[in-house]
Scaffold this active site. Sequence first.
Site, PDB file in Angstrom:
ATOM      1  N   LYS A  78       3.752  -6.200   4.205  1.00 30.54           N
ATOM      2  CA  LYS A  78       3.651  -5.748   2.870  1.00 30.54           C
ATOM      3  C   LYS A  78       2.228  -6.177   2.228  1.00 30.54           C
ATOM      4  O   LYS A  78       2.042  -7.260   2.240  1.00 30.54           O
ATOM      5  CB  LYS A  78       4.661  -6.348   2.032  1.00 30.54           C
ATOM      6  CG  LYS A  78       4.459  -5.629   0.419  1.00 30.54           C
ATOM      7  CD  LYS A  78       5.514  -5.970  -0.452  1.00 30.54           C
ATOM      8  CE  LYS A  78       5.360  -5.272  -1.965  1.00 30.54           C
ATOM      9  NZ  LYS A  78       6.287  -5.702  -2.862  1.00 30.54           N
ATOM     10  N   TYR A 123       9.418   8.839  -2.664  1.00 30.27           N
ATOM     11  CA  TYR A 123       9.761   9.380  -3.996  1.00 30.27           C
ATOM     12  C   TYR A 123       9.899  10.884  -3.694  1.00 30.27           C
ATOM     13  O   TYR A 123      10.425  11.510  -4.703  1.00 30.27           O
ATOM     14  CB  TYR A 123       8.783   9.137  -5.031  1.00 30.27           C
ATOM     15  CG  TYR A 123       8.749   7.503  -5.270  1.00 30.27           C
ATOM     16  CD1 TYR A 123       9.936   6.922  -6.004  1.00 30.27           C
ATOM     17  CD2 TYR A 123       7.797   6.820  -4.798  1.00 30.27           C
ATOM     18  CE1 TYR A 123       9.753   5.593  -6.018  1.00 30.27           C
ATOM     19  CE2 TYR A 123       7.708   5.409  -4.627  1.00 30.27           C
ATOM     20  CZ  TYR A 123       8.500   4.805  -5.331  1.00 30.27           C
ATOM     21  OH  TYR A 123       8.630   3.386  -5.380  1.00 30.27           O
ATOM     22  N   LYS A 136       4.308  -1.508   4.756  1.00 31.09           N
ATOM     23  CA  LYS A 136       4.285  -0.798   3.339  1.00 31.09           C
ATOM     24  C   LYS A 136       2.875  -1.155   2.697  1.00 31.09           C
ATOM     25  O   LYS A 136       2.417  -2.514   2.850  1.00 31.09           O
ATOM     26  CB  LYS A 136       5.264  -1.469   2.386  1.00 31.09           C
ATOM     27  CG  LYS A 136       5.143  -1.168   0.839  1.00 31.09           C
ATOM     28  CD  LYS A 136       6.092  -1.946   0.106  1.00 31.09           C
ATOM     29  CE  LYS A 136       5.735  -1.635  -1.410  1.00 31.09           C
ATOM     30  NZ  LYS A 136       6.573  -2.314  -2.002  1.00 31.09           N
TER      31      LYS A 136
HETATM   32  C1  PBG Z   1       8.425  -5.626  -5.802  1.00 30.71           C
HETATM   33  C2  PBG Z   1       8.289  -4.207  -5.436  1.00 30.71           C
HETATM   34  C3  PBG Z   1       6.880  -3.399  -5.276  1.00 30.71           C
HETATM   35  C4  PBG Z   1       7.134  -2.178  -4.905  1.00 30.71           C
HETATM   36  C5  PBG Z   1       8.239  -2.153  -4.103  1.00 30.71           C
HETATM   37  N1  PBG Z   1       8.685  -3.548  -4.480  1.00 30.71           N
HETATM   38  C6  PBG Z   1       5.942  -3.740  -6.317  1.00 30.71           C
HETATM   39  C7  PBG Z   1       4.708  -4.809  -5.931  1.00 30.71           C
HETATM   40  O1  PBG Z   1       4.825  -5.308  -4.943  1.00 30.71           O
HETATM   41  O2  PBG Z   1       4.042  -4.941  -6.691  1.00 30.71           O
HETATM   42  C8  PBG Z   1       5.986  -1.249  -4.829  1.00 30.71           C
HETATM   43  C9  PBG Z   1       6.581   0.365  -4.479  1.00 30.71           C
HETATM   44  C10 PBG Z   1       5.625   1.312  -4.840  1.00 30.71           C
HETATM   45  O3  PBG Z   1       4.572   1.003  -5.183  1.00 30.71           O
HETATM   46  O4  PBG Z   1       6.180   2.455  -4.667  1.00 30.71           O
HETATM   47  N2  PBG Z   1       7.802  -6.621  -5.408  1.00 30.71           N
END
Ligand code: PBG
Length: 322
Positions: free
Chosen positions: A192, A310, A245
Amino acid sequence: MYRRHRRLRKTSAIRDLVRETILSPKDFVYPIFVIEGENVKKEISSLPGNYHVSVDRVHEIVKEVLECGIKGVIIFGLPSHKDECGSSAFAENGIVQKAVRKVKELSPEIWVITDVCMCQYTSHGHCGILHGQEVHNDETLEMLGKVALSHAKAGADMVAPSDMMDGRVAVIRDVLDQNGYEHVSIMSYSAKYSSAFYGPFREAADSAPQFGDRKSYQMDPANLREAMREIESDIEEGADIIMVKPALSYLDVIRWAKDRYDYPVAAYSVSGEFSMIKAGAKLGYINEKAIALEMLLSIKRAGADMIITYYALEASRWLMER
Ligand code: PBG
């Protein structure tokens, strides 16, 4: 003499016959944003066509998911109460816990995934427990274990830690196993990245950090080999599915993950990827349907076994009408 590649592109029939990647509603996981309150179904301005929904109206979303042939949902919660340590994230009657129970009651066969993180629940918006300005890794682990367990107790099929603390998968696996939830699986947000593509989500989930950024825990977008180390740790610690991600700017990471590890790979096509297409379409610059389907196809071609998007509902309808 040269080779005539165009022979296999001649008609739509032969193109169908040689196509290597086929997108299906079964590839998609749909994110649901549940909010406290009653009779709420309000469009999220940064994510057109997606809603903040209260538990008493979540059936409206579940109905669409089922109609579209989508097999999985991932639940995000917007609590009414935030504090320093994000305690409503593991409350028995927290927003996610209530939503999970409701979705499972409405449709036991839908695969229910929960996002395990603290940022929507902490007053400071960081993904863990703070020591000064720092997110403290090991104290956060304890909280994440509690959150995951509370989701499992509510009936989640799979928990998805998105915080990027070191060791979270091991701790969560341990807590689940010790409490009789060895059948609950873990999809880890393994690679991530600290990405600007999360902007619209943070507005939707009210989870932006109140100071600083997430660069001390989320990954540097410049690094690919480091992503392999993250994935390796998560697999060693007991992850069932690994995730990359965002997706669109990280197709190389998805491909490496797929080639190197014999585990299912999930890709999260994040909010910014979605909102950019929506905005471009609104301005009339691009063909939304064609671009959205091409983007999702490219994520699958790169190696994703499942895509959190989405666009899940809309794309499924487009695929069904073809
Ligand atoms: C929580 C989380 C996030 C997303 C999914 N889980 C935000 C972040 O890490 O700031 C982002 C999902 C998206 O942008 O669609 N930590």
